[in-house]
Design a protein around this motif. Structure first.
Motif, PDB file in Angstrom:
ATOM      1  N   PHE A 151       0.782  -1.235   0.000  1.00 52.26           N
ATOM      2  CA  PHE A 151       0.000   0.000   0.000  1.00 52.26           C
ATOM      3  C   PHE A 151       0.813   1.285   0.000  1.00 52.26           C
ATOM      4  O   PHE A 151       0.316   2.313  -0.468  1.00 52.26           O
ATOM      5  CB  PHE A 151      -1.003  -0.009   1.157  1.00 52.26           C
ATOM      6  N   ALA A 152       2.035   1.285   0.493  1.00 52.99           N
ATOM      7  CA  ALA A 152       2.838   2.517   0.426  1.00 52.99           C
ATOM      8  C   ALA A 152       3.159   2.884  -1.024  1.00 52.99           C
ATOM      9  O   ALA A 152       2.927   4.031  -1.429  1.00 52.99           O
ATOM     10  CB  ALA A 152       4.101   2.391   1.266  1.00 52.99           C
ATOM     11  N   PRO A 153       3.661   1.955  -1.843  1.00 52.98           N
ATOM     12  CA  PRO A 153       3.902   2.318  -3.246  1.00 52.98           C
ATOM     13  C   PRO A 153       2.612   2.687  -3.989  1.00 52.98           C
ATOM     14  O   PRO A 153       2.614   3.603  -4.819  1.00 52.98           O
ATOM     15  CB  PRO A 153       4.533   1.073  -3.857  1.00 52.98           C
ATOM     16  N   LEU A 154       1.518   1.982  -3.706  1.00 51.09           N
ATOM     17  CA  LEU A 154       0.244   2.327  -4.337  1.00 51.09           C
ATOM     18  C   LEU A 154      -0.179   3.746  -3.963  1.00 51.09           C
ATOM     19  O   LEU A 154      -0.673   4.509  -4.804  1.00 51.09           O
ATOM     20  CB  LEU A 154      -0.849   1.335  -3.932  1.00 51.09           C
ATOM     21  N   SER A 155       0.011   4.106  -2.691  1.00 48.97           N
ATOM     22  CA  SER A 155      -0.362   5.439  -2.222  1.00 48.97           C
ATOM     23  C   SER A 155       0.482   6.515  -2.889  1.00 48.97           C
ATOM     24  O   SER A 155      -0.045   7.542  -3.330  1.00 48.97           O
ATOM     25  CB  SER A 155      -0.204   5.534  -0.700  1.00 48.97           C
ATOM     26  N   VAL A 156       1.784   6.291  -2.957  1.00 50.97           N
ATOM     27  CA  VAL A 156       2.675   7.269  -3.595  1.00 50.97           C
ATOM     28  C   VAL A 156       2.323   7.419  -5.072  1.00 50.97           C
ATOM     29  O   VAL A 156       2.245   8.539  -5.592  1.00 50.97           O
ATOM     30  CB  VAL A 156       4.160   6.867  -3.404  1.00 50.97           C
ATOM     31  N   HIS A 157       2.065   6.306  -5.739  1.00 56.26           N
ATOM     32  CA  HIS A 157       1.698   6.350  -7.156  1.00 56.26           C
ATOM     33  C   HIS A 157       0.394   7.130  -7.354  1.00 56.26           C
ATOM     34  O   HIS A 157       0.301   7.988  -8.239  1.00 56.26           O
ATOM     35  CB  HIS A 157       1.566   4.932  -7.706  1.00 56.26           C
ATOM     36  N   ARG A 158      -0.597   6.852  -6.532  1.00 55.52           N
ATOM     37  CA  ARG A 158      -1.885   7.553  -6.633  1.00 55.52           C
ATOM     38  C   ARG A 158      -1.725   9.038  -6.341  1.00 55.52           C
ATOM     39  O   ARG A 158      -2.319   9.885  -7.012  1.00 55.52           O
ATOM     40  CB  ARG A 158      -2.888   6.910  -5.675  1.00 55.52           C
ATOM     41  N   TYR A 159      -0.927   9.374  -5.347  1.00 51.72           N
ATOM     42  CA  TYR A 159      -0.701  10.780  -4.998  1.00 51.72           C
ATOM     43  C   TYR A 159      -0.015  11.510  -6.150  1.00 51.72           C
ATOM     44  O   TYR A 159      -0.371  12.640  -6.474  1.00 51.72           O
ATOM     45  CB  TYR A 159       0.140  10.868  -3.721  1.00 51.72           C
ATOM     46  N   ARG A 160       0.949  10.869  -6.770  1.00 50.80           N
ATOM     47  CA  ARG A 160       1.622  11.479  -7.921  1.00 50.80           C
ATOM     48  C   ARG A 160       0.648  11.707  -9.073  1.00 50.80           C
ATOM     49  O   ARG A 160       0.712  12.728  -9.745  1.00 50.80           O
ATOM     50  CB  ARG A 160       2.788  10.607  -8.403  1.00 50.80           C
ATOM     51  N   GLU A 161      -0.222  10.737  -9.320  1.00 52.95           N
ATOM     52  CA  GLU A 161      -1.223  10.882 -10.380  1.00 52.95           C
ATOM     53  C   GLU A 161      -2.163  12.064 -10.108  1.00 52.95           C
ATOM     54  O   GLU A 161      -2.521  12.795 -11.011  1.00 52.95           O
ATOM     55  CB  GLU A 161      -2.064   9.609 -10.529  1.00 52.95           C
ATOM     56  N   MET A 162      -2.543  12.211  -8.856  1.00 53.84           N
ATOM     57  CA  MET A 162      -3.465  13.280  -8.486  1.00 53.84           C
ATOM     58  C   MET A 162      -2.829  14.655  -8.581  1.00 53.84           C
ATOM     59  O   MET A 162      -3.516  15.636  -8.823  1.00 53.84           O
ATOM     60  CB  MET A 162      -3.993  13.062  -7.074  1.00 53.84           C
ATOM     61  N   SER A 163      -1.530  14.744  -8.356  1.00 49.22           N
ATOM     62  CA  SER A 163      -0.870  16.054  -8.354  1.00 49.22           C
ATOM     63  C   SER A 163      -0.421  16.484  -9.731  1.00 49.22           C
ATOM     64  O   SER A 163       0.196  17.522  -9.892  1.00 49.22           O
ATOM     65  CB  SER A 163       0.284  16.065  -7.351  1.00 49.22           C
ATOM     66  N   ARG A 164      -0.720  15.710 -10.752  1.00 53.04           N
ATOM     67  CA  ARG A 164      -0.375  16.110 -12.124  1.00 53.04           C
ATOM     68  C   ARG A 164      -1.429  16.976 -12.708  1.00 53.04           C
ATOM     69  O   ARG A 164      -2.534  17.042 -12.452  1.00 53.04           O
ATOM     70  CB  ARG A 164      -0.211  14.879 -13.012  1.00 53.04           C
TER      71      ARG A 164
END
Length: 164
Positions: A151-164
């Protein structure tokens, strides 16, 4: 700030709150007569296992929080925690459950952590014959690392997607 740093900072703040809450809970338990009998090192290990699982579940919460689109969607997502808690060995011995439900309960991370902390506090629970029930401390360490690894990598990936 890097997305992972933002998320780690949030998790750290939540961990401080969790540690304070756990400390208060332990103090109340001691005040009403609960006495751990596993010794000081076992006590610290049990508290560490509880906080380790909390840290892992924070990452699940962060990921689910990043998935929802509105604050109103948080409540339905929060209801996911109830089956997770009830399909565990927290309240009832998995051996008394139907076969499939008992197997799910035995392999639930909450069951492993509960069994491990009970043993470390010197208040053993009901145990069991399965491998996971025979090794609760090991599984109470393994489960949080697996959860964080997912879940940590999934969270970081999702956060990066949202901040684009």
């Amino acid at each position: 700030m890097a997305p992972s740093a933002v998320l780690v900072g949030r998790a750290a703040a939540d961990m401080v709150t969790s540690a304070i809450t756990l400390g208060a809970l332990l103090l109340v338990g001691l005040a009403v007569g609960w006495r751990p009998s596993g010794g000081p090192a076992a006590f610290v290990a049990a508290v560490g296992l509880l906080l380790l699982l909390r840290f892992a579940l924070l990452w699940v919460g962060i990921y689910l929080g990043l998935l929802v689109r509105s604050p109103g969607a948080v409540t339905p997502v929060q209801t996911l925690e109830f089956p997770f808690g009830f399909l565990s060995g927290l309240f009832v011995a998995p051996a008394t459950m139907p076969l499939v439900v008992g197997a799910v309960a035995e392999w639930n991370p909450l069951s492993s952590t509960a069994a491990a902390t009970r043993a470390l506090f010197g208040n053993p629970g009901w145990g069991g014959d399965s491998w996971v029930a025979q090794h609760p401390v090991l599984m109470a360490v393994v489960w949080p690392f697996v959860i964080v690894a997912v879940f940590a990598p999934l969270s970081v990936h999702r956060y990066r997607e949202m901040s684009r």
